[in-house]
Design a protein around this motif. Structure first.
Motif, PDB file in Angstrom:
ATOM      1  N   GLU A 128       0.829  -1.199   0.000  1.00 41.95           N
ATOM      2  CA  GLU A 128       0.000   0.000   0.000  1.00 41.95           C
ATOM      3  C   GLU A 128       0.869   1.258   0.000  1.00 41.95           C
ATOM      4  OE1 GLU A 128      -3.843   1.058   2.662  1.00 41.95           O
ATOM      5  OE2 GLU A 128      -3.224  -1.051   2.615  1.00 41.95           O
ATOM      6  N   LEU A 131       2.467   1.717  -3.409  1.00 41.90           N
ATOM      7  CA  LEU A 131       1.474   2.121  -4.415  1.00 41.90           C
ATOM      8  C   LEU A 131       1.206   3.618  -4.275  1.00 41.90           C
ATOM      9  CD1 LEU A 131      -1.127  -0.789  -4.624  1.00 41.90           C
ATOM     10  CD2 LEU A 131       0.586  -0.075  -6.297  1.00 41.90           C
ATOM     11  N   SER A 135       1.959   6.363  -7.039  1.00 38.29           N
ATOM     12  CA  SER A 135       0.846   7.243  -7.386  1.00 38.29           C
ATOM     13  C   SER A 135       1.301   8.703  -7.332  1.00 38.29           C
ATOM     14  CB  SER A 135      -0.310   6.993  -6.419  1.00 38.29           C
ATOM     15  OG  SER A 135      -1.477   7.598  -6.876  1.00 38.29           O
ATOM     16  N   SER A 158      -1.460   1.108  -9.710  1.00 38.57           N
ATOM     17  CA  SER A 158      -1.874  -0.292  -9.572  1.00 38.57           C
ATOM     18  C   SER A 158      -1.602  -1.078 -10.842  1.00 38.57           C
ATOM     19  CB  SER A 158      -3.371  -0.379  -9.261  1.00 38.57           C
ATOM     20  OG  SER A 158      -3.600  -0.042  -7.930  1.00 38.57           O
ATOM     21  N   SER A 159      -1.875  -0.446 -11.968  1.00 36.07           N
ATOM     22  CA  SER A 159      -1.686  -1.138 -13.241  1.00 36.07           C
ATOM     23  C   SER A 159      -0.220  -1.465 -13.453  1.00 36.07           C
ATOM     24  CB  SER A 159      -2.202  -0.264 -14.385  1.00 36.07           C
ATOM     25  OG  SER A 159      -3.591  -0.024 -14.240  1.00 36.07           O
ATOM     26  N   SER A 162       0.627  -4.297 -11.388  1.00 32.38           N
ATOM     27  CA  SER A 162       0.129  -5.558 -11.945  1.00 32.38           C
ATOM     28  C   SER A 162       1.063  -6.071 -13.037  1.00 32.38           C
ATOM     29  CB  SER A 162      -1.278  -5.373 -12.522  1.00 32.38           C
ATOM     30  OG  SER A 162      -2.213  -5.208 -11.486  1.00 32.38           O
TER      31      SER A 162
ATOM     32  N   GLY B 166      -4.559  -8.927 -12.016  1.00 34.43           N
ATOM     33  CA  GLY B 166      -4.373  -8.096 -10.824  1.00 34.43           C
ATOM     34  C   GLY B 166      -5.695  -7.723 -10.180  1.00 34.43           C
ATOM     35  N   GLU B 170      -7.639  -8.982  -6.452  1.00 30.64           N
ATOM     36  CA  GLU B 170      -8.333  -8.118  -5.493  1.00 30.64           C
ATOM     37  C   GLU B 170      -9.749  -8.634  -5.245  1.00 30.64           C
ATOM     38  OE1 GLU B 170      -7.125  -4.721  -4.120  1.00 30.64           O
ATOM     39  OE2 GLU B 170      -5.540  -6.218  -4.325  1.00 30.64           O
ATOM     40  N   TRP B 185     -12.799  -0.610 -12.427  1.00 33.57           N
ATOM     41  CA  TRP B 185     -11.358  -0.503 -12.205  1.00 33.57           C
ATOM     42  C   TRP B 185     -10.593  -1.037 -13.426  1.00 33.57           C
ATOM     43  CZ3 TRP B 185      -8.918   1.088  -7.550  1.00 33.57           C
ATOM     44  CH2 TRP B 185      -7.535   0.866  -7.496  1.00 33.57           C
ATOM     45  N   SER B 189      -8.098   0.728 -16.274  1.00 34.59           N
ATOM     46  CA  SER B 189      -6.761   0.179 -16.422  1.00 34.59           C
ATOM     47  C   SER B 189      -6.471  -0.200 -17.874  1.00 34.59           C
ATOM     48  CB  SER B 189      -6.636  -1.027 -15.496  1.00 34.59           C
ATOM     49  OG  SER B 189      -5.334  -1.519 -15.478  1.00 34.59           O
TER      50      SER B 189
END
Lengths: 223, 223
Positions: A128, A131, A135, A158-159, A162, B166, B170, B185, B189
DNA sequence: TTTTATTGTTAAACGTGTTTAGTGTAAACG
DNA sequence: CGTTTACACTAAACACGTTTAACAATAAAA
């Protein structure tokens, strides 16, 4: 601190030291709780008292090393480099780190990444935190004008994670895959995400679809 | 087919039927091999003879259902829709499917996705097949001119899958996350990946970095 | 047909993560 | 100081995935 409390912390450390040694030496699946207990000079039950289960012990035993590695990687980010190279800098550090004992981290991440929310407090918090960090990097680039202002920085972070994670899974699963090849793969992948793969001909269409499902798609949710 | 062979296949089916029933009913972690053996009317050892371990049994018990769901999703792809909507169509079908028993598929994917290469023959083959399929979709778009010709379609397909995966993680980890929110989401993405998040000001820079690590980065590998 | 080899199946045992039901000792209390 | 409470620790047991060794029935060979 009490005498009771101090001895408690001492045995906790004994267990952690033994666990780190045996996890790394024999691998987390080959090394048993009894092995660790014996090495630490305590009873198997005691291990469970201090760390509620084997996976939790594995997490606590390893997360500080991982933390140290990320911190160092972040601290050495080349400030003037492109977003792409800054991401790859981190990825390079982490892939190389995990490459030192793939089996160990394969098991850690497997048992951790798919655990229900709430287990893995340490690694979840790390994730977290970083991220957020990524961000913010992206938000800064938005202000600089190199990233489009309509970008959702949280989702972008997040992408990118991933994409990083997908390649990491391959790395941990496939012994023949080298760190270098993995990074080349990730590099291309990140470039695609930063620059897109579609042509620009549609003009205004870019960004219009973003953040909204199409009408066609909304139909699915009207029942 | 021999008489031996036929009875063998019969017990195999008995086990599979029992496994499917109990896995779905009690969850894969709550239901024991002994439970399944009893339900099937065979010995626990027999279960291991037919399916070498519990995870393999889980995979064989579930992969056909998954296969059926993907096939149906692919068969109903709206042909005229954008790449974005076609991807999301598949994702919608799969997320909804997994949503029917999150715990079950969380365990399946955990034990499967991180297993060393070679285990999980069924699911691996499926994944490879559909990565090819998506790769082809992208190749077609390259010919149509909506995707840039310098795009590596294989990496693009993998990347889109990573983004899908990803968000799926979640979804399976967080009980409160709805399929709809997950898809929103993912939609954002995917849009980012298709259109990029950076501004176009750099002009020629786009695509130049692609497929090659920067000189700065190559330094890491000269030792 | 008789003998031998193969093999699908299993009972019993094993290894290992985890639980239970204490035990003794350090702290808190009077 | 004596008594009670709290709790770190443990031995033994349990649960469950998996292995082992053997059996019985079928197929193959003689």
């Amino acid at each position: 601190m009490n005498r009771r409390e101090t001895t408690k912390q001492e045995t906790r450390q004994l267990i952690l030291t033994a666990a780190r040694k045996l996890f790394e030496k024999k691998g987390p699946e080959q090394c048993t709780m009894r092995d660790i207990a014996t090495e630490a000079g305590v009873s198997p039950a005691s291990v469970v008292v201090h760390f509620s289960n084997k996976t939790a012990l594995l997490e606590v035993a390893l997360y500080e090393d991982i933390q140290r590695n990320i911190s160092q990687a972040v601290a050495t980010i080349p400030q003037e480099a492109s977003l792409h190279n800054r991401f790859l800098h981190i990825a390079q550090a982490m892939y190389s780190f995990y490459d030192g004992n793939r089996e160990l981290y394969r098991v850690l991440i497997r048992d951790t990444a798919f655990a229900p929310e709430g287990s893995n407090p340490h690694l979840s918090r790390q994730l977290e935190h970083y991220l957020h960090f990524f961000s913010n990097l992206i938000e800064v680039e938005k202000e600089r004008g190199t990233v489009r202002p309509d970008t959702d920085a949280g989702i972008a972070a997040s992408s990118l994670f991933s994409l990083y994670f997908g390649v990491l899974m391959e790395l941990l699963r496939k012994p023949d895959l080298t760190v270098k090849v993995a990074l080349e793969w990730l590099s291309t992948s990140i470039n695609q995400h930063l620059n897109g793969i579609q042509t620009y001909e549609q003009g205004g269409k870019v960004g219009a679809e973003e953040n909204a499902l199409s009408d066609w798609f909304e139909e699915f949710f009207i029942y």
